[in-house]
Design a protein around this motif. Sequence first.
Motif, PDB file in Angstrom:
ATOM      1  N   ALA A 210       0.836  -1.206   0.000  1.00 25.39           N
ATOM      2  CA  ALA A 210       0.000   0.000   0.000  1.00 25.39           C
ATOM      3  C   ALA A 210       0.870   1.256   0.000  1.00 25.39           C
ATOM      4  O   ALA A 210       0.547   2.254  -0.664  1.00 25.39           O
ATOM      5  CB  ALA A 210      -0.944  -0.011   1.201  1.00 25.39           C
ATOM      6  N   ALA A 211       1.988   1.216   0.731  1.00 27.11           N
ATOM      7  CA  ALA A 211       2.910   2.360   0.753  1.00 27.11           C
ATOM      8  C   ALA A 211       3.528   2.582  -0.624  1.00 27.11           C
ATOM      9  O   ALA A 211       3.710   3.732  -1.046  1.00 27.11           O
ATOM     10  CB  ALA A 211       4.001   2.133   1.795  1.00 27.11           C
ATOM     11  N   LEU A 212       3.843   1.502  -1.341  1.00 31.43           N
ATOM     12  CA  LEU A 212       4.363   1.639  -2.706  1.00 31.43           C
ATOM     13  C   LEU A 212       3.344   2.342  -3.603  1.00 31.43           C
ATOM     14  O   LEU A 212       3.710   3.204  -4.409  1.00 31.43           O
ATOM     15  CB  LEU A 212       4.712   0.264  -3.288  1.00 31.43           C
ATOM     16  N   ARG A 213       2.085   1.982  -3.449  1.00 29.20           N
ATOM     17  CA  ARG A 213       1.036   2.632  -4.258  1.00 29.20           C
ATOM     18  C   ARG A 213       0.904   4.110  -3.871  1.00 29.20           C
ATOM     19  O   ARG A 213       0.710   4.966  -4.748  1.00 29.20           O
ATOM     20  CB  ARG A 213      -0.298   1.897  -4.079  1.00 29.20           C
ATOM     21  N   ARG A 214       1.016   4.402  -2.575  1.00 29.42           N
ATOM     22  CA  ARG A 214       0.970   5.821  -2.146  1.00 29.42           C
ATOM     23  C   ARG A 214       2.176   6.587  -2.706  1.00 29.42           C
ATOM     24  O   ARG A 214       2.044   7.741  -3.122  1.00 29.42           O
ATOM     25  CB  ARG A 214       0.945   5.911  -0.616  1.00 29.42           C
ATOM     26  N   HIS A 215       3.331   5.930  -2.715  1.00 31.53           N
ATOM     27  CA  HIS A 215       4.522   6.584  -3.274  1.00 31.53           C
ATOM     28  C   HIS A 215       4.340   6.876  -4.762  1.00 31.53           C
ATOM     29  O   HIS A 215       4.800   7.918  -5.252  1.00 31.53           O
ATOM     30  CB  HIS A 215       5.759   5.708  -3.058  1.00 31.53           C
ATOM     31  N   ASP A 216       3.684   5.984  -5.478  1.00 26.47           N
ATOM     32  CA  ASP A 216       3.424   6.233  -6.888  1.00 26.47           C
ATOM     33  C   ASP A 216       2.554   7.472  -7.058  1.00 26.47           C
ATOM     34  O   ASP A 216       2.797   8.305  -7.942  1.00 26.47           O
ATOM     35  CB  ASP A 216       2.747   5.018  -7.525  1.00 26.47           C
ATOM     36  N   GLU A 217       1.540   7.594  -6.205  1.00 24.69           N
ATOM     37  CA  GLU A 217       0.679   8.788  -6.250  1.00 24.69           C
ATOM     38  C   GLU A 217       1.479  10.040  -5.905  1.00 24.69           C
ATOM     39  O   GLU A 217       1.280  11.103  -6.515  1.00 24.69           O
ATOM     40  CB  GLU A 217      -0.490   8.612  -5.279  1.00 24.69           C
ATOM     41  N   ARG A 218       2.390   9.929  -4.931  1.00 24.36           N
ATOM     42  CA  ARG A 218       3.231  11.085  -4.563  1.00 24.36           C
ATOM     43  C   ARG A 218       4.127  11.497  -5.732  1.00 24.36           C
ATOM     44  O   ARG A 218       4.267  12.687  -6.022  1.00 24.36           O
ATOM     45  CB  ARG A 218       4.059  10.749  -3.318  1.00 24.36           C
ATOM     46  N   LEU A 219       4.714  10.510  -6.381  1.00 29.44           N
ATOM     47  CA  LEU A 219       5.542  10.803  -7.554  1.00 29.44           C
ATOM     48  C   LEU A 219       4.711  11.502  -8.623  1.00 29.44           C
ATOM     49  O   LEU A 219       5.159  12.499  -9.224  1.00 29.44           O
ATOM     50  CB  LEU A 219       6.138   9.498  -8.097  1.00 29.44           C
ATOM     51  N   GLY A 220       3.504  11.015  -8.852  1.00 24.86           N
ATOM     52  CA  GLY A 220       2.619  11.638  -9.839  1.00 24.86           C
ATOM     53  C   GLY A 220       2.289  13.079  -9.498  1.00 24.86           C
ATOM     54  O   GLY A 220       2.260  13.952 -10.380  1.00 24.86           O
ATOM     55  N   ARG A 221       2.061  13.363  -8.211  1.00 23.59           N
ATOM     56  CA  ARG A 221       1.758  14.739  -7.780  1.00 23.59           C
ATOM     57  C   ARG A 221       2.963  15.661  -7.994  1.00 23.59           C
ATOM     58  O   ARG A 221       2.802  16.831  -8.369  1.00 23.59           O
ATOM     59  CB  ARG A 221       1.367  14.742  -6.306  1.00 23.59           C
ATOM     60  N   ILE A 222       4.162  15.141  -7.768  1.00 30.62           N
ATOM     61  CA  ILE A 222       5.374  15.955  -7.974  1.00 30.62           C
ATOM     62  C   ILE A 222       5.572  16.235  -9.462  1.00 30.62           C
ATOM     63  O   ILE A 222       5.886  17.365  -9.856  1.00 30.62           O
ATOM     64  CB  ILE A 222       6.606  15.252  -7.347  1.00 30.62           C
ATOM     65  N   ILE A 223       5.364  15.223 -10.297  1.00 29.84           N
ATOM     66  CA  ILE A 223       5.479  15.417 -11.750  1.00 29.84           C
ATOM     67  C   ILE A 223       4.474  16.476 -12.220  1.00 29.84           C
ATOM     68  O   ILE A 223       4.822  17.379 -12.995  1.00 29.84           O
ATOM     69  CB  ILE A 223       5.254  14.077 -12.491  1.00 29.84           C
ATOM     70  N   LYS A 224       3.240  16.396 -11.720  1.00 33.77           N
ATOM     71  CA  LYS A 224       2.209  17.377 -12.108  1.00 33.77           C
ATOM     72  C   LYS A 224       2.586  18.786 -11.653  1.00 33.77           C
ATOM     73  O   LYS A 224       2.389  19.770 -12.378  1.00 33.77           O
ATOM     74  CB  LYS A 224       0.857  16.987 -11.525  1.00 33.77           C
ATOM     75  N   ALA A 225       3.159  18.896 -10.440  1.00 28.60           N
ATOM     76  CA  ALA A 225       3.576  20.215  -9.934  1.00 28.60           C
ATOM     77  C   ALA A 225       4.671  20.809 -10.816  1.00 28.60           C
ATOM     78  O   ALA A 225       4.679  22.020 -11.076  1.00 28.60           O
ATOM     79  CB  ALA A 225       4.056  20.091  -8.491  1.00 28.60           C
ATOM     80  N   LEU A 226       5.585  19.972 -11.290  1.00 26.57           N
ATOM     81  CA  LEU A 226       6.629  20.453 -12.208  1.00 26.57           C
ATOM     82  C   LEU A 226       6.001  20.931 -13.514  1.00 26.57           C
ATOM     83  O   LEU A 226       6.394  21.972 -14.063  1.00 26.57           O
ATOM     84  CB  LEU A 226       7.646  19.338 -12.481  1.00 26.57           C
ATOM     85  N   GLN A 227       5.007  20.200 -14.005  1.00 28.23           N
ATOM     86  CA  GLN A 227       4.307  20.609 -15.234  1.00 28.23           C
ATOM     87  C   GLN A 227       3.550  21.908 -15.026  1.00 28.23           C
ATOM     88  O   GLN A 227       3.625  22.830 -15.846  1.00 28.23           O
ATOM     89  CB  GLN A 227       3.355  19.492 -15.677  1.00 28.23           C
ATOM     90  N   ASP A 228       2.831  22.022 -13.909  1.00 25.56           N
ATOM     91  CA  ASP A 228       2.017  23.207 -13.628  1.00 25.56           C
ATOM     92  C   ASP A 228       2.861  24.474 -13.487  1.00 25.56           C
ATOM     93  O   ASP A 228       2.371  25.579 -13.745  1.00 25.56           O
ATOM     94  CB  ASP A 228       1.211  23.005 -12.336  1.00 25.56           C
ATOM     95  N   ASN A 229       4.125  24.298 -13.061  1.00 20.06           N
ATOM     96  CA  ASN A 229       4.994  25.455 -12.835  1.00 20.06           C
ATOM     97  C   ASN A 229       6.004  25.676 -13.964  1.00 20.06           C
ATOM     98  O   ASN A 229       6.944  26.455 -13.817  1.00 20.06           O
ATOM     99  CB  ASN A 229       5.723  25.298 -11.499  1.00 20.06           C
TER     100      ASN A 229
END
Length: 431
Positions: A210-229
């Motif tokens: 479950a933590a691995l899946r949460r980490h995947d979501e965290r990675l996705g949020r960081i990638i999106k933040a880089l795109q948004d900025n």
Amino acid sequence: MKRLTEHLIVISFDCLSALDYPILKDLPHFQELLARGSFCRHVKTIYPSVTYPCHATLVTGKYPNRHGVVNNTLLQPGRDSPDWHWHRKSVKGTTLYDEARKANMTTAALLWPVTAKADIDYNMPEIFANRPWHNQILVSLLNGTPLYQLQMNRLFGHIRKGLDQPELDDFVLESTIETIKRKPDLLLVHFTDLDTQRHYHGFASEEAHAALRRHDERLGRIIKALQDNGLYDKSTIVALGDHSALDESKAVQLNTLLKEKGLITVTDRGKVTDWKAYCKGCDGSAYVYTKDPATVQEVKSLLSKLQQDPSNGIEFILTGEEAAAKGADGQCSFMLEARPGFYFKDVLDGSFIHSVTKEDVKNKRYTYGSHGYSPEKADYSTIFMAAGRGIRSNVEIPSMRLIDEGPTFARLLGLTLEDTDGEPIEALLNI
């Protein structure tokens, strides 16, 4: 030296293992990183393979006995909760973030180990309130960037529940996304959710998955933040592990024997007043320190006898010189490696071999999973992934070492780390 990227984002997923690769390659955001960039699923960690030495290695390219952070915690015999190597002063020589600052780059670090009081623009260090009179927020503020941390706590402090996971990593994630708006040249982020789950539930537990899946979501949020900025196309994203872990069910408590033999002196209340020999655990391994030559011989004889019986949990014994040759602390008299299923604890009371119970783990006195083991152990590699500016596409590096990662980061930023043990992995780089 030519700079290969404008922004380097290094995300450390504590305890991410090479054995996680079959899961990661099917998770959408890790899959995206693997598809775009290069990776290595056989990264040799350091000895002892515990978090603070590993993270000091990541920013210096050196083995522990050369950067000075030889264990998570300090040698403080008898203290129930020893202090950790929280402060930048524990690291000898320069670091990646020091060199970035010298080059007038903006730096940020969120819960990156051994950065308290470091010269980092946006610094939220990993440091705990380790005395009854300490306040967690105040301790963090005084050892990092105060106004920055106050803002992060004002915006996202409601997410955190002390040091509990996954709430702590959720807080770090939101703070990271906010920090990306400041467009740092170097961003170091440390997530510990997976490590926590493996300690308290076991390596392949559903909690770890479950933590691995949460980490995947965290990675996705960081990638999106880089795109948004507007940073995504100018950035290099690195996702890495510092060590793997192994399941264990028995704790080797050598200090109980050393106390029994008069080598550790304690009061009626259990406070250590003197010691001639002391076992300082690193989970899957342990240092044994002594104060005089006569004690060295006595301890050597004791350890040799113990090792002969596999039920005592000691796989091998190194001298201080042999430990130093592997990059560990040469100031020890001996270094011990635990057999599979065992790990070391510093405690002074109880039995020499303690079988871990559910109640022990529930009360966080003992664990079901540990690291700190020798990097030579089978199935004990960690993993490295990178994509974006300066990184070649679709390259799998057959093997690399944790000591190579810092020099590789420096090369991406057009910097040089002095006198490293590792080398830049140029096969990864689009030079």
